[in-house]
Design an enzyme around this catalytic site. Structure first.
Site, PDB file in Angstrom:
ATOM      1  CG  ASP A   8      -5.884  -7.612  -4.970  1.00 52.66           C
ATOM      2  OD1 ASP A   8      -5.934  -8.806  -4.613  1.00 52.66           O
ATOM      3  OD2 ASP A   8      -5.583  -6.697  -4.197  1.00 52.66           O
ATOM      4  CG  HIS A  40      -1.889  -1.027   1.370  1.00 46.75           C
ATOM      5  ND1 HIS A  40      -1.843  -2.010   2.332  1.00 46.75           N
ATOM      6  CD2 HIS A  40      -3.016  -1.268   0.641  1.00 46.75           C
ATOM      7  CE1 HIS A  40      -2.882  -2.805   2.203  1.00 46.75           C
ATOM      8  NE2 HIS A  40      -3.605  -2.391   1.180  1.00 46.75           N
ATOM      9  CB  SER A  78      -4.383  -6.825   4.440  1.00 49.15           C
ATOM     10  OG  SER A  78      -4.065  -5.588   3.855  1.00 49.15           O
TER      11      SER A  78
HETATM   12  O1  PAF Z   1      -8.061  -3.838  -2.891  1.00 51.16           O
HETATM   13  C1  PAF Z   1      -8.702  -3.397  -1.912  1.00 51.16           C
HETATM   14  O2  PAF Z   1      -8.150  -3.110  -0.849  1.00 51.16           O
HETATM   15  C2  PAF Z   1     -10.203  -3.205  -2.035  1.00 51.16           C
HETATM   16  O3  PAF Z   1     -10.766  -4.180  -2.827  1.00 51.16           O
HETATM   17  C3  PAF Z   1     -10.591  -1.797  -2.522  1.00 51.16           C
HETATM   18  C4  PAF Z   1     -10.088  -1.549  -3.936  1.00 51.16           C
HETATM   19  C5  PAF Z   1     -10.012  -0.738  -1.586  1.00 51.16           C
HETATM   20  C6  PAF Z   1     -12.105  -1.656  -2.540  1.00 51.16           C
HETATM   21  O4  PAF Z   1     -12.652  -1.867  -1.279  1.00 51.16           O
END
Ligand code: PAF
Length: 280
Positions: free
Chosen positions: A150, A37, A186
């Site tokens: 993802d 992140h 996470s």
């Molecule tokens: O990837 C994520 O953390 C979630 O799917 C997102 C894009 C924040 C949507 O809730």
């Protein structure tokens, strides 16, 4: 760094910043932040004047038997990390501020959402697409940053932006890995030490797939069999899929001709992990 809970307030702040000529970057997250992140925030900082990270655990993307209630919530630590790397705003709405009591409007996700995660987690991408569109509306940024880990989520968001003519640019950032290859997630924090070791099977299988393509193997079936063998040998508890797909449509590919991506979802105990690798 300012932490804002109200959708109206973040909308007004972002509007103000953009009117002042500032380029705004948006990093949507569900919190429980890790280096992956933070790399999105870093990238946003390098391309934008103002960076907004959002923290919202979106109930609409979790199935009834999934981990919404126990999804890690580490607000204080998240805010500390974001402040330390110079994020400008954090938008952290309450559930009711995003989904009012009579909320009933949802996005029907594009066809790229159908297979893989879409099949195994019915309603997941409907929830993702809905919240991402809502975040784009509440935080009308110039550029939105998502991680390649993802892969299918990114494909869904890309198509939604295109299909709905959304005035936002998508930036996709590389997966950040631990030193031993495990993709950061996470959900890694759910793994026991022993499961953590077995989880290395995912990145090992993907690396091998990439090696095989480098050696000239073009048969997806051969590579998929090899990926499965490595996953089984590593001791993963269940393989949901280990597949070579077309990088845009996510349809299965018989041959590893560009754009080919290997995608894996596997379970270690009760934890489900995803990873992927661009092959050609
Ligand atoms: O990837 C994520 O953390 C979630 O799917 C997102 C894009 C924040 C949507 O809730």
């Amino acid at each position: 760094m300012q932490v804002i809970h109200s959708p109206h307030e973040i909308f007004a702040r972002v509007g103000f910043e953009r009117k002042e000529g500032q380029r705004v970057g948006l990093v949507p997250t569900m919190g429980a932040l890790h280096a992956g992140h933070l790399s999105l925030v870093e990238r946003a900082k390098s391309q934008c004047d103002v960076v907004v990270a959002t923290i919202f655990v979106n109930p609409a993307q979790f199935g009834p038997n999934e981990d919404y209630a126990k999804y890690p919530r580490t607000r204080e630590a998240d805010l500390e990390c974001l402040e330390a790397i110079g994020c400008d705003y954090v938008f952290a709405p309450e559930r009711e501020q995003v989904y009012g009591p009579d909320h009933s409007t949802f996005i029907d996700p594009p066809s790229v959402a159908k297979r893989w995660e879409g099949e195994l987690r019915p309603g997941h991408f409907r929830g993702v697409a809905t919240v991402v569109l809502k975040l784009f509306m509440m935080v009308p940024a110039d550029i939105a940053y998502f991680g390649r880990k993802d892969y299918q989520q990114v494909a869904v968001i890309r198509k939604m932006i295109e299909d709905l003519n959304l005035p936002i640019r998508l930036e996709v950032c590389d997966t950040v890995r631990e030193a031993d290859g495990l993709a950061m997630s996470s959900r890694n924090r759910y793994l026991s030490t022993e499961e953590r070791k077995r989880a290395l099977g995912l990145s090992m299988a993907l690396r091998r797939a990439s090696e095989l393509v480098g050696e000239g193997v073009v048969s997806s079936r051969m590579i998929e069999e090899e990926m499965r063998r490595i996953l089984i040998d590593s001791g993963v508890d269940r393989i949901d899929y280990a597949q070579i797909v077309h990088g845009d449509s996510l349809e299965p590919l018989e041959q590893t001709i560009a754009p080919a991506v290997a995608i894996i979802a596997a379970r270690l105990g009760t934890t489900r992990l995803l990873d992927n690798w661009t092959l050609a």
